[in-house]
Design an enzyme around this catalytic site. Structure first.
Site, mmCIF file in Angstrom:
data_model
loop_
_atom_site.group_PDB
_atom_site.id
_atom_site.type_symbol
_atom_site.label_atom_id
_atom_site.label_comp_id
_atom_site.label_asym_id
_atom_site.label_seq_id
_atom_site.Cartn_x
_atom_site.Cartn_y
_atom_site.Cartn_z
ATOM 1 N N SER A 265 0.843 -1.197 0.000
ATOM 2 C CA SER A 265 0.000 0.000 0.000
ATOM 3 C C SER A 265 0.873 1.240 0.000
ATOM 4 O O SER A 265 2.076 1.175 0.244
ATOM 5 C CB SER A 265 -0.889 0.006 1.245
ATOM 6 O OG SER A 265 -0.076 0.254 2.376
ATOM 7 N N LYS A 266 0.227 2.371 -0.264
ATOM 8 C CA LYS A 266 0.931 3.645 -0.247
ATOM 9 C C LYS A 266 1.581 3.848 1.128
ATOM 10 O O LYS A 266 2.690 4.341 1.236
ATOM 11 C CB LYS A 266 -0.061 4.765 -0.548
ATOM 12 C CG LYS A 266 0.556 6.137 -0.540
ATOM 13 C CD LYS A 266 -0.452 7.194 -0.889
ATOM 14 C CE LYS A 266 -0.859 8.073 0.268
ATOM 15 N NZ LYS A 266 0.201 8.624 1.096
ATOM 16 N N ARG A 267 0.854 3.434 2.146
ATOM 17 C CA ARG A 267 1.380 3.587 3.509
ATOM 18 C C ARG A 267 2.682 2.807 3.727
ATOM 19 O O ARG A 267 3.590 3.272 4.401
ATOM 20 C CB ARG A 267 0.322 3.177 4.542
ATOM 21 C CG ARG A 267 0.097 4.278 5.561
ATOM 22 C CD ARG A 267 -1.040 3.980 6.511
ATOM 23 N NE ARG A 267 -2.293 3.706 5.837
ATOM 24 C CZ ARG A 267 -3.009 2.595 6.004
ATOM 25 N NH1 ARG A 267 -2.591 1.639 6.816
ATOM 26 N NH2 ARG A 267 -4.161 2.439 5.385
#
Ligand code: GLU
Length: 508
Positions: free
Chosen positions: A265-267
């Site tokens: 994920s972007k996170r």
């Protein structure tokens, strides 16, 4: 007759383009090119609550950067447009109505409060968020439980309602996935998805089927996260009477976190310090900038190559592929079933290989802009190209060129004195003094002549050449790095070399 291949990438414009999305684009593109087919970009923007301004242009820019351009799109047009679902709104209702008439969908009048109530009432420990499904629909306010007259009057009063698909109870829905083979689902496990919303907009589930049909899509490739929706789509194809035209499906494996636990994920990128978006994305709501591969200094060829082999290989050891080779060799049968772990170090390795492999003229302009941003204006383009050629083996990211090559255009401000001073002496100072005199009268300024004079003078002074090269490097570069020192002198020019020697002699 074989149908002409038509594939589509169908993103929702909700934010930055995740590298998994670009890989879906790539596999679509490769398949289309390989089969002389058509690659379509369709913008799935029916969910107005998730719509983000600028996201569509951003997606188009990403495709342009990667040079994976669609043949038909909102920008390029085409015979099956419009290619933005919000502009096709009127198309969908008739199909929802057809399904209601056939008894395979129904009107549901439940208000948001009633839906909350239902969830609260049927919630159990094992089932914390009960779905509107074949059991629960019997207890709700819809055209299956109300009388025909009640339904008629609710509709004529303009009561807000949605259309839901009536998922069969305990039916096996099967299809052949090009990557996974036979896939089956029990229809009871899927809820009665909304097809048409109260505002008249279709949901993704209805729109994707209608548009794949109307746009004559022959193969639909999308991320594995859509696999649970497949039974709904398969049934809709069947109910609408289009089974013979249904595309062949391929659900692409996920791109996983580096440790293999779950989808990247972007996170994860923020946390681990690498990008997951193709290009910088600025969220218009918060102005927050998320870094992209492009701005970090990736070449599009490397980014595309890295994505191609993230979940696919051609069965050989080859890792570096040009787009032409990928078009020739790609096959969906060789796409792996399981998720591919993302490895940023490996991604950088691809970039390094492509920086070495690609002609410097293809990325010269980008590097020039980086130089400008660092206050260095390039005046001599041919010298610039020769410099890039000389240092490219030392660069992993395009941004590395700034460090590796700035000294060719700007004399170092500080010199690494600590590397020279302990072994510095009068003889060496004298050597460089004489050397700069000899350079002044040297007619030809090239690597070979510079090296010859340097060696000859060292012999005359009886100093080992090995003891002189490091100080020479520090004089020209400022630090202990860079290509062969005589090549550096040749490129920075006679006058500048002499100036740098003279200045350094005042410091050592
Ligand atoms: N609109 C979906 C998405 O945002 C597309 C899924 C599909 O290709 O069917 O990814």
């Amino acid at each position: 007759m074989e149908k002409k291949v038509r594939v589509r990438f169908a993103p929702s414009p909700t934010g930055g383009l995740h590298l998994g999305g670009v890989r879906t684009v790539l596999y679509n593109y490769l398949f289309a090119k390989q089969h002389g087919g058509t690659f379509i970009l369709r913008i799935e923007d029916t969910d107005q609550t998730r719509y983000v301004a600028g996201a569509e242009e951003y997606i188009q820019d990403c495709l342009k950067w990667c040079d994976l351009q669609p043949d038909e799109s909102p920008l390029h047009g085409g015979e099956h447009g419009p290619y933005r679902q919000s502009e096709r709104k009127e198309t969908y209702r008739q199909y929802a109505e057809q399904l209601v008439k056939q008894g395979q969908a129904y009107y549901a009048f439940d208000t948001p409060a009633e839906l909350d109530e239902m969830r609260a009432k049927f919630k159990t420990e094992e089932n914390p968020s009960p779905q509107y499904n074949y059991v629960i629909r019997q207890q709700m306010r819809n055209s299956l439980t109300l009388t025909a007259d009640e339904v008629k009057s609710l509709l004529s009063e303009g009561t807000p309602h949605v259309v839901r698909v009536k998922m069969p109870d305990n039916d096996m829905v099967s299809f052949t996935d090009m990557i996974r083979g036979e896939v089956s689902f029990n229809s009871s496990l899927t809820d009665d998805k909304v097809l048409l919303k109260a505002d008249g907009m279709p949901t993704y589930h209805l729109a994707v089927v209608v548009d794949d049909y109307l746009m004559k899509i022959t193969h639909a490739f999308r991320g594995e996260e859509w696999l649970p929706s497949a039974p709904v789509h398969i049934l809709l194809w069947k109910y609408l009477g289009w089974s013979d035209d249904m595309p062949q499906w391929a659900h692409l494996p996920l791109i996983m976190k580096p440790d293999g636990h779950g989808k990247l994920s972007k996170r994860d990128g923020d946390r681990l310090g690498f990008p997951v978006f193709a290009m910088n994305w600025t969220d218009p709501r918060t102005n927050e900038i998320t870094k992209g591969f492009r701005e970090l200094g990736f070449l599009p060829e490397a980014f595309v190559n890295m994505l191609a082999v993230l979940g696919w290989n051609d069965g050989t050891e080859q890792e570096i592929f040009s787009i032409e080779e990928l078009i020739e060799r790609f096959s969906l049968e060789k796409v792996h079933k399981s998720g591919a772990k993302f490895d940023f170090e490996k991604a950088k390795w691809f970039n390094h290989e492509w920086i070495k492999k690609a002609p410097v003229s293809s990325y010269k302009l980008q590097v020039e802009r980086l130089f400008e941003a660092n206050g260095i204006i390039i005046e001599d383009e041919s010298k610039f190209e020769r410099v890039l050629e000389l240092v490219k083996d030392r660069c992993t990211l395009l941004t590395d060129f700034v460090h590796q090559a700035s000294f060719f255009f700007k004399a170092p401000r500080t010199l690494d004195l600590a590397s020279v001073k302990p072994k510095w002496n009068e003889d060496k100072a004298m050597f460089f003094d004489i050397l700069s005199e000899k350079f002044t009268v040297l007619e030809e300024w090239n690597t070979a002549d510079i090296e010859a004079i340097f060696k000859q003078t060292a012999a005359e002074k009886n100093i080992k050449i090995g003891e002189l090269q490091l100080p020479f490097r520090i004089m020209l570069v400022g630090e202990k790095f860079g290509p062969a020192v005589f090549d550096i002198a040749a490129l920075i020019g006679k006058e500048e070399t002499i100036n740098r020697i003279r200045f350094a002699l005042t410091q050592f």
